[in-house]
Motif scaffolding. Structure first.
Motif, PDB file in Angstrom:
ATOM      1  N   ASP A 272       0.822  -1.213   0.000  1.00 27.90           N
ATOM      2  CA  ASP A 272       0.000   0.000   0.000  1.00 27.90           C
ATOM      3  C   ASP A 272       0.859   1.268   0.000  1.00 27.90           C
ATOM      4  O   ASP A 272       0.641   2.200  -0.779  1.00 27.90           O
ATOM      5  CB  ASP A 272      -0.934  -0.035   1.220  1.00 27.90           C
ATOM      6  N   ASP A 275       3.357   3.691  -2.805  1.00 27.83           N
ATOM      7  CA  ASP A 275       3.026   4.921  -3.536  1.00 27.83           C
ATOM      8  C   ASP A 275       3.137   6.149  -2.639  1.00 27.83           C
ATOM      9  O   ASP A 275       2.777   7.259  -3.046  1.00 27.83           O
ATOM     10  CB  ASP A 275       1.618   4.819  -4.132  1.00 27.83           C
ATOM     11  N   LEU A 277       1.589   6.603   0.331  1.00 34.24           N
ATOM     12  CA  LEU A 277       0.407   6.883   1.146  1.00 34.24           C
ATOM     13  C   LEU A 277      -0.291   5.570   1.508  1.00 34.24           C
ATOM     14  O   LEU A 277      -0.701   4.812   0.623  1.00 34.24           O
ATOM     15  CB  LEU A 277      -0.560   7.781   0.360  1.00 34.24           C
ATOM     16  N   ASP A 279      -3.336   4.157   2.241  1.00 32.38           N
ATOM     17  CA  ASP A 279      -4.732   4.577   2.109  1.00 32.38           C
ATOM     18  C   ASP A 279      -5.648   3.463   1.639  1.00 32.38           C
ATOM     19  O   ASP A 279      -6.786   3.700   1.254  1.00 32.38           O
ATOM     20  CB  ASP A 279      -4.812   5.742   1.114  1.00 32.38           C
ATOM     21  N   ILE A 281      -5.210   1.753  -1.056  1.00 31.17           N
ATOM     22  CA  ILE A 281      -5.138   1.648  -2.512  1.00 31.17           C
ATOM     23  C   ILE A 281      -3.683   1.470  -2.926  1.00 31.17           C
ATOM     24  O   ILE A 281      -2.820   2.273  -2.539  1.00 31.17           O
ATOM     25  CB  ILE A 281      -5.742   2.893  -3.202  1.00 31.17           C
ATOM     26  N   ILE A 282      -3.410   0.426  -3.681  1.00 31.81           N
ATOM     27  CA  ILE A 282      -2.045   0.156  -4.147  1.00 31.81           C
ATOM     28  C   ILE A 282      -1.877   0.806  -5.515  1.00 31.81           C
ATOM     29  O   ILE A 282      -2.210   0.214  -6.553  1.00 31.81           O
ATOM     30  CB  ILE A 282      -1.782  -1.368  -4.200  1.00 31.81           C
ATOM     31  N   ASP A 283      -1.398   2.055  -5.493  1.00 34.59           N
ATOM     32  CA  ASP A 283      -1.251   2.761  -6.767  1.00 34.59           C
ATOM     33  C   ASP A 283       0.010   2.347  -7.513  1.00 34.59           C
ATOM     34  O   ASP A 283       0.051   2.422  -8.740  1.00 34.59           O
ATOM     35  CB  ASP A 283      -1.241   4.280  -6.530  1.00 34.59           C
TER      36      ASP A 283
HETATM   37 CA    CA Z   1      -1.482   3.579  -1.260  1.00 39.19          CA
END
Ligand code: CA
Length: 570
Positions: A272, A275, A277, A279, A281-283
């Motif tokens: 996670d 990126d 952050l 949050d 969401i795995i950008d």
């Molecule tokens: Ca993330």
């Protein structure tokens, strides 16, 4: 030329060959009169003016249902390419093709999805919308295989693959021209899954049909993905703890809901923050390296660990289907946050039966997939009985059977790879006309691997010396399952993005998306970034507000268009 009388117009306007008009403008044919219009090889069975409705939302419009190319099939059954067309009275001058789904076989509602999670539709925005059954009808009276029996008929296979898309577009555009008295100024295609595949087919085989195409979670290698469904089923079967009513592995027992949540949380813990952050969401998916063996139990099974059979199943599935020589048969898959969700397991392993109910495998890989693989993608088709479908998938041989997607036989003159796939990077016919393609794909899609789509797009970039983004852009949606769902910002107006690109020259650097209402952060908005860029937090402000993110390339690549992301959604 202008028609002076209604009857003269009916004759003149319908003489021309499909897709060509006799004149730039002529009288309009009233809705109910379309039933009398002589369109080659086409029968109109319904043509009626409908008042505005609220549910489903539709403005006053002319509804046309018809069929093209009625014939008797190889199997003695009647076939035709059915279509459903809605033409709003307040037309915006545009044509819209609504992509199909699954193995088709039904007439879509022809309202036209404007994007995942959108509550309005294309008809309500003024588009003339058509859908097709792709040349066959679902046989509801035949349990288990009613959706795939058409695979016995060679022409029905080809219709399903690409021909119905071509013919339906030509006929529907013709009817639009007859009804409105002029051709559509712009034509669009929007679809997901098999509909996303159709969109890619259109860009490669029929580049003139659409000015703009949105292809979501595209199954552009569908026969290979179907082989992977057998592979995944066999892999998960080795971790199942019970057998089904037929004595085959009962896949819902391979992983409990808690087991898959454990895996998803371990993936998040590792990837996670890559990126910048944490949050949910795995950008930075490409940087995510996860090995499920870190979860292996040191001794007996505990809620916090997996048994070796489960670890092995995940490794086999995520490494991708292979033959005995280790050659990949489809694609590998990325570990992502959305694999702990119902939208992931519903495909791969299904849901456990209620207490006291028979143990019937219900994962879509073993229902839809178990019919399509033998009947539609094997050549010649394997005529499996409904009771034998699950066993067929568990017995599928990756050396002997997998190559049959490349084979022809007798009346089956096109292999399933030929009639189904849209993996070409030759889009010259499409780009020469200035047409535009948006592809989006959920990273946690359990049926079509996002890695396959990324490889296709990288090939396209190489072929075009990196200039493919002038006409084709790819948007990855971390956490999103098949065409929606998952812990993801999966709600966005794809139609407006493609229209802005086609008609106003505004290329989509960013598509702003809203989170799924069932996600942990339903009010979150985020930029979806054009690949290879990824969303990055600016370091301050609300992490649930897209305005506080930019699109940029990962740090290991050359920065490009830095900072442009936030301009589009301030
Ligand atoms: Ca993330």
């Amino acid at each position: 030329m202008s028609c002076r009388s209604h009857s003269l117009c009916l004759i003149l306007c319908t003489l021309g060959p499909l897709g060509t008009g006799l004149a730039a403008a002529h009288d309009r044919i009233a809705c109910s009169d379309l039933a009398l219009a002589q369109i080659p090889d086409t029968t109109v069975t319904l043509a009626q003016l409908n008042p505005a409705t609220e549910d489903p939302m539709a403005p006053e419009h002319c509804e046309v249902i018809g069929s093209i190319g009625e014939r008797t099939g190889f199997d003695g059954k009647p076939y035709a390419i059915g279509f459903h067309l809605r033409m709003p009275v307040a037309w915006n001058g545009r044509f819209f093709f609504q992509g199909g789904g699954g193995v088709d076989g039904f007439l879509g509602n022809a309202l036209g999805s404007t994007g995942p999670g959108q509550t309005d539709n294309a008809v309500s925005r003024g588009y003339a919308v058509v859908s097709t059954d792709a040349g066959h009808q679902f046989e509801f009276g035949v349990p288990g295989i009613g959706g795939v029996l058409f695979g016995v008929d060679p022409q029905a296979r080809v219709d399903f693959g690409y021909h119905a898309l071509d013919v339906t577009t030509r006929v529907a555009k013709r009817i639009v021209e007859l009804h409105y008295g002029e051709r559509a100024r712009y034509s669009y295609f929007v679809g997901c899954s098999n509909g996303g595949r159709q969109g890619m087919v259109a860009s490669q085989r029929f580049p003139r049909h659409f000015d703009g195409i949105v292809a979501g979670n595209p199954g552009f290698n569908l026969p290979k993905a179907a082989i992977a469904e057998a592979w995944d089923s066999q892999a998960f079967g080795r971790a199942a703890t019970q057998v089904d009513v037929g004595g085959e592995p009962y896949l819902p027992t391979s992983f409990s809901f808690a087991d898959l949540a454990l895996v998803a949380n371990a993936v998040l813990a590792r990837c996670d923050a890559l990126d910048g952050l944490g949050d949910g969401i795995i950008d930075n998916g490409p940087a995510c390296r996860f090995d499920p063996s870190v979860l292996e139990c040191p001794a007996a099974k505990e809620p916090t660990c997996l048994v070796p059979e489960q670890v092995a199943a995940l490794q086999d599935v995520f490494d991708g289907a292979r033959n005995s020589r280790g050659r990949p048969l489809y694609s590998d898959w990325p570990y992502d946050a959305g694999i702990g969700t119902p939208g992931w397991r519903v495909w791969k392993i299904g849901f456990p039966a209620a207490p006291g109910q028979p143990l019937v495998n219900n994962g879509i890989n073993l229902t839809l997939g178990a019919g399509a693989l033998p009947y539609v993608f094997m050549t010649p088709p394997d005529l499996v009985s409904p009771d034998g479908l699950v066993s067929y998938m568990f017995g599928f041989d990756f050396d002997r059977d997998a190559p049959r997607i490349f084979e022809t036989s007798g009346p089956y003159t096109e292999s399933s790879q030929e009639f189904m796939t849209a993996a070409s990077t030759d889009l010259r016919g499409f780009t020469r006309l200035g047409n535009k393609l948006i592809v989006y794909h959920g990273v946690s899609d359990p049926v079509f691997s996002v890695n396959d789509t990324v490889r296709w797009y990288r090939r396209l970039l190489r072929r075009t010396d990196g200039r493919a983004d002038r006409f084709a852009r790819l948007f990855l949606i971390p956490g999103m399952n098949h065409c929606g769902g998952g812990p993801a910002t999966d709600q966005f107006d794809a139609l407006t993005s493609i229209v802005d690109w086609v008609e106003r020259g505004r290329a989509p650097d960013v598509i702003v998306a809203t989170a799924n209402p069932a996600s942990p952060w339903p009010d979150r908005t985020r930029p979806l970034c054009a690949f290879p860029e990824q969303a990055r937090y600016r370091g301050e402000g609300d992490v649930d507000d897209a305005a506080n993110f930019v699109c940029s390339t990962p740090s290991d690549a050359r920065p490009r268009h830095h900072g442009r992301g936030h301009r589009r959604h301030d």
